[in-house]
Design an enzyme around this catalytic site. Structure first.
Site, PDB file in Angstrom:
ATOM      1  N   HIS A 253       2.529   3.456  -9.058  1.00  0.00           N
ATOM      2  CA  HIS A 253       2.410   2.004  -9.281  1.00  0.00           C
ATOM      3  C   HIS A 253       3.636   1.474 -10.023  1.00  0.00           C
ATOM      4  O   HIS A 253       4.101   0.372  -9.741  1.00  0.00           O
ATOM      5  CB  HIS A 253       1.131   1.687 -10.062  1.00  0.00           C
ATOM      6  CG  HIS A 253      -0.127   2.004  -9.289  1.00  0.00           C
ATOM      7  ND1 HIS A 253      -0.301   1.632  -7.982  1.00  0.00           N
ATOM      8  CD2 HIS A 253      -1.253   2.666  -9.647  1.00  0.00           C
ATOM      9  CE1 HIS A 253      -1.493   2.044  -7.563  1.00  0.00           C
ATOM     10  NE2 HIS A 253      -2.082   2.687  -8.545  1.00  0.00           N
TER      11      HIS A 253
ATOM     12  N   GLY B 287      -0.027   5.389  -4.450  1.00  0.00           N
ATOM     13  CA  GLY B 287      -0.694   6.642  -4.831  1.00  0.00           C
ATOM     14  C   GLY B 287      -0.137   7.815  -4.050  1.00  0.00           C
ATOM     15  O   GLY B 287       0.172   8.877  -4.624  1.00  0.00           O
TER      16      GLY B 287
ATOM     17  N   ARG C 161      -0.809   9.028 -10.298  1.00  0.00           N
ATOM     18  CA  ARG C 161      -0.815   7.833  -9.454  1.00  0.00           C
ATOM     19  C   ARG C 161      -0.114   6.650 -10.122  1.00  0.00           C
ATOM     20  O   ARG C 161       0.536   5.838  -9.461  1.00  0.00           O
ATOM     21  CB  ARG C 161      -2.252   7.457  -9.087  1.00  0.00           C
ATOM     22  CG  ARG C 161      -2.937   8.454  -8.161  1.00  0.00           C
ATOM     23  CD  ARG C 161      -4.371   8.039  -7.890  1.00  0.00           C
ATOM     24  NE  ARG C 161      -4.437   6.708  -7.298  1.00  0.00           N
ATOM     25  CZ  ARG C 161      -4.290   6.469  -5.991  1.00  0.00           C
ATOM     26  NH1 ARG C 161      -4.092   7.456  -5.146  1.00  0.00           N
ATOM     27  NH2 ARG C 161      -4.345   5.234  -5.541  1.00  0.00           N
TER      28      ARG C 161
ATOM     29  N   SER D  16      -7.833  -5.180   4.996  1.00  0.00           N
ATOM     30  CA  SER D  16      -8.483  -4.825   3.727  1.00  0.00           C
ATOM     31  C   SER D  16      -8.817  -6.043   2.861  1.00  0.00           C
ATOM     32  O   SER D  16      -8.502  -6.068   1.669  1.00  0.00           O
ATOM     33  CB  SER D  16      -7.615  -3.839   2.936  1.00  0.00           C
ATOM     34  OG  SER D  16      -7.486  -2.635   3.636  1.00  0.00           O
TER      35      SER D  16
ATOM     36  N   GLU E  58       1.585 -13.673  11.949  1.00  0.00           N
ATOM     37  CA  GLU E  58       2.065 -12.498  12.673  1.00  0.00           C
ATOM     38  C   GLU E  58       1.915 -11.292  11.746  1.00  0.00           C
ATOM     39  O   GLU E  58       2.129 -11.401  10.530  1.00  0.00           O
ATOM     40  CB  GLU E  58       3.543 -12.674  13.056  1.00  0.00           C
ATOM     41  CG  GLU E  58       3.798 -13.827  14.013  1.00  0.00           C
ATOM     42  CD  GLU E  58       3.140 -13.618  15.372  1.00  0.00           C
ATOM     43  OE1 GLU E  58       3.049 -12.454  15.812  1.00  0.00           O
ATOM     44  OE2 GLU E  58       2.712 -14.621  15.980  1.00  0.00           O
TER      45      GLU E  58
ATOM     46  N   ASP F  51       0.823  -1.202   0.000  1.00  0.00           N
ATOM     47  CA  ASP F  51       0.000   0.000   0.000  1.00  0.00           C
ATOM     48  C   ASP F  51       0.870   1.271   0.000  1.00  0.00           C
ATOM     49  O   ASP F  51       1.965   1.276   0.566  1.00  0.00           O
ATOM     50  CB  ASP F  51      -0.897  -0.005   1.253  1.00  0.00           C
ATOM     51  CG  ASP F  51      -2.038   1.001   1.141  1.00  0.00           C
ATOM     52  OD1 ASP F  51      -2.328   1.458   0.023  1.00  0.00           O
ATOM     53  OD2 ASP F  51      -2.632   1.323   2.185  1.00  0.00           O
TER      54      ASP F  51
ATOM     55  N   ARG G  96       2.018  -5.079   6.019  1.00  0.00           N
ATOM     56  CA  ARG G  96       1.280  -4.054   5.276  1.00  0.00           C
ATOM     57  C   ARG G  96       2.089  -2.772   5.335  1.00  0.00           C
ATOM     58  O   ARG G  96       2.433  -2.299   6.422  1.00  0.00           O
ATOM     59  CB  ARG G  96      -0.113  -3.817   5.860  1.00  0.00           C
ATOM     60  CG  ARG G  96      -0.837  -2.734   5.049  1.00  0.00           C
ATOM     61  CD  ARG G  96      -2.240  -2.469   5.504  1.00  0.00           C
ATOM     62  NE  ARG G  96      -2.854  -1.490   4.591  1.00  0.00           N
ATOM     63  CZ  ARG G  96      -4.090  -1.543   4.148  1.00  0.00           C
ATOM     64  NH1 ARG G  96      -4.884  -2.514   4.526  1.00  0.00           N
ATOM     65  NH2 ARG G  96      -4.565  -0.620   3.328  1.00  0.00           N
TER      66      ARG G  96
ATOM     67  N   SER H 274      -7.187  -5.612  -5.899  1.00  0.00           N
ATOM     68  CA  SER H 274      -8.259  -6.197  -5.088  1.00  0.00           C
ATOM     69  C   SER H 274      -9.583  -6.162  -5.848  1.00  0.00           C
ATOM     70  O   SER H 274      -9.755  -5.384  -6.800  1.00  0.00           O
ATOM     71  CB  SER H 274      -8.400  -5.435  -3.772  1.00  0.00           C
ATOM     72  OG  SER H 274      -9.086  -4.226  -3.987  1.00  0.00           O
TER      73      SER H 274
ATOM     74  N   LEU I  25      11.327 -20.135  -5.505  1.00  0.00           N
ATOM     75  CA  LEU I  25      10.418 -19.222  -4.795  1.00  0.00           C
ATOM     76  C   LEU I  25       9.055 -19.274  -5.469  1.00  0.00           C
ATOM     77  O   LEU I  25       8.962 -19.154  -6.696  1.00  0.00           O
ATOM     78  CB  LEU I  25      10.954 -17.788  -4.841  1.00  0.00           C
ATOM     79  CG  LEU I  25      10.008 -16.701  -4.311  1.00  0.00           C
ATOM     80  CD1 LEU I  25       9.843 -16.794  -2.796  1.00  0.00           C
ATOM     81  CD2 LEU I  25      10.514 -15.298  -4.679  1.00  0.00           C
TER      82      LEU I  25
ATOM     83  N   TRP J  79     -11.646  -2.148  -8.724  1.00  0.00           N
ATOM     84  CA  TRP J  79     -12.364  -1.795  -9.954  1.00  0.00           C
ATOM     85  C   TRP J  79     -13.023  -0.426  -9.837  1.00  0.00           C
ATOM     86  O   TRP J  79     -13.318   0.220 -10.836  1.00  0.00           O
ATOM     87  CB  TRP J  79     -13.449  -2.826 -10.261  1.00  0.00           C
ATOM     88  CG  TRP J  79     -12.908  -4.159 -10.656  1.00  0.00           C
ATOM     89  CD1 TRP J  79     -12.912  -5.288  -9.892  1.00  0.00           C
ATOM     90  CD2 TRP J  79     -12.268  -4.525 -11.896  1.00  0.00           C
ATOM     91  NE1 TRP J  79     -12.315  -6.322 -10.573  1.00  0.00           N
ATOM     92  CE2 TRP J  79     -11.917  -5.880 -11.809  1.00  0.00           C
ATOM     93  CE3 TRP J  79     -11.961  -3.832 -13.073  1.00  0.00           C
ATOM     94  CZ2 TRP J  79     -11.284  -6.569 -12.844  1.00  0.00           C
ATOM     95  CZ3 TRP J  79     -11.334  -4.507 -14.101  1.00  0.00           C
ATOM     96  CH2 TRP J  79     -10.996  -5.853 -13.987  1.00  0.00           C
TER      97      TRP J  79
HETATM   98  C1  FPP Z   1      -2.042   0.194  -3.272  1.00  0.00           C
HETATM   99  O1  FPP Z   1      -1.549   1.501  -3.265  1.00  0.00           O
HETATM  100  C2  FPP Z   1      -1.492  -0.531  -4.382  1.00  0.00           C
HETATM  101  C3  FPP Z   1      -2.214  -1.051  -5.406  1.00  0.00           C
HETATM  102  C4  FPP Z   1      -3.679  -0.951  -5.501  1.00  0.00           C
HETATM  103  C5  FPP Z   1      -1.565  -1.722  -6.508  1.00  0.00           C
HETATM  104  C6  FPP Z   1      -0.333  -2.501  -6.147  1.00  0.00           C
HETATM  105  C7  FPP Z   1       0.500  -2.587  -7.343  1.00  0.00           C
HETATM  106  C8  FPP Z   1       1.840  -2.568  -7.342  1.00  0.00           C
HETATM  107  C9  FPP Z   1       2.696  -2.593  -6.150  1.00  0.00           C
HETATM  108  C10 FPP Z   1       2.573  -2.525  -8.600  1.00  0.00           C
HETATM  109  C11 FPP Z   1       2.698  -3.858  -9.119  1.00  0.00           C
HETATM  110  C12 FPP Z   1       1.528  -4.047  -9.931  1.00  0.00           C
HETATM  111  C13 FPP Z   1       1.056  -5.228 -10.322  1.00  0.00           C
HETATM  112  C14 FPP Z   1      -0.188  -5.187 -11.087  1.00  0.00           C
HETATM  113  C15 FPP Z   1       1.728  -6.530  -9.996  1.00  0.00           C
HETATM  114  P1  FPP Z   1      -2.597   2.697  -3.349  1.00  0.00           P
HETATM  115  O2  FPP Z   1      -2.728   3.052  -4.776  1.00  0.00           O
HETATM  116  O3  FPP Z   1      -3.859   2.318  -2.651  1.00  0.00           O
HETATM  117  O4  FPP Z   1      -1.828   3.795  -2.564  1.00  0.00           O
HETATM  118  P2  FPP Z   1      -2.471   4.966  -1.700  1.00  0.00           P
HETATM  119  O5  FPP Z   1      -3.085   4.313  -0.487  1.00  0.00           O
HETATM  120  O6  FPP Z   1      -1.284   5.784  -1.345  1.00  0.00           O
HETATM  121  O7  FPP Z   1      -3.445   5.680  -2.572  1.00  0.00           O
END
Ligand code: FPP
Length: 238
Positions: free
Chosen positions: A28, A14, A24, A180, A191, A11, A172, A56, A122, A60
């Site tokens: 990613h 963004g 954003r 979530s 843990e 997380d 997390r 997740s 792995l 969407w």
């Molecule tokens: C949450 O951060 C992250 C995601 C919804 C996407 C996770 C994706 C990656 C780590 C890149 C790798 C991608 C793939 C498809 C393997 P957020 O956007 O909710 O961040 P925020 O809470 O700061 O808005």
């Protein structure tokens, strides 16, 4: 203390981007770099299973360009990273609902999974179009359709992560203190480690802090401390 399986809610992409006045999707993309570094670190540390939450069931509802950007990012990464994944003996497994994904994404995931199926160093489970409640519901629906009894054992075996042991450690990033809808069934005895770092800033040192925190925990699985001390190791979950 033994550790086979790490699972991560990645997380903060963004926020990482917004802090830099970037779109954003740039976050990613940087998150993907962080994932690559994390896979490397897990290989170096002999971790057998890494499970990450990439998209997740609820994602969407994000702006369409972010959703399609995440799909493209994944497909591009599969193309670019395949040779390295093979060299490192990483076995990919996509966990989540295939319905709802485009044919292109679905076949990309299936091909990458098939191409790495004999790798054994792995296991990298990428949870994509995944939700913990979806997993429990699909497992129960499958058993019901087959006329099987629903017990802890049968339900466990019907879940989408039945091919790996439960996670020992769930990390997390991004400072939020919640699961979530990630691995709800499998998290029973995991843990938990919450990192204030945003996912793109998660590095080997922060992974090692999480591993050190894990090593300092006593996993009792419902037993007492005295019982754990008497057997000289951590009891297993029933
Ligand atoms: C949450 O951060 C992250 C995601 C919804 C996407 C996770 C994706 C990656 C780590 C890149 C790798 C991608 C793939 C498809 C393997 P957020 O956007 O909710 O961040 P925020 O809470 O700061 O808005």
């Amino acid at each position: 203390m033994s550790l086979q399986h790490i699972a991560i809610v990645m997380d903060g992409n963004g926020r990482w981007a917004t802090k830099r006045f970037l779109p954003r999707l740039a976050g990613h993309r940087q998150g993907m770099e962080s994932l690559r570094r994390c896979v490397r670190a897990c290989l170096d540390r002999g971790v057998a299973v890494l499970t990450v939450f990439a998209f997740s069931s609820e994602n969407w509802s994000r702006p369409p360009e972010e959703v399609s950007g995440l799909m493209d990012l994944l497909l591009n990464a599969l193309g670019k990273e395949m040779a390295q994944l093979q060299a490192d003996q990483v076995r990919l497994h996509f966990v989540g609902e295939r319905a709802g994904l485009s044919d292109k994404v679905r076949s990309g995931l299936d091909e990458a999974q098939a191409a790495t199926a004999s790798n054994a160093r792995l296991r990298l489970n990428v949870c994509f179009n995944y939700g913990g409640r979806w997993d429990i519901a699909q497992a129960a629906a499958r058993l019901a359709a087959e006329g099987q009894p629903i017990t802890e054992r049968t339900l466990n075996e019907a879940t989408a992560l039945a091919h790996v042991p439960d996670p020992d450690l769930i990390i997390r990033t991004g400072g939020e203190l919640r699961l979530s809808n990630f691995l709800l069934w499998q998290a029973a005895y995991a843990e938990l480690y919450f990192s204030p770092r945003l996912w793109p800033d998660f590095d080997e040192a922060e992974l090692d802090r999480a591993l050190a925190a894990y090593a300092s925990r006593e996993r009792r699985y419902g037993h007492t401390s005295e019982q754990v001390a008497a057997v000289g190791r951590h009891p297993q979950a029933a």
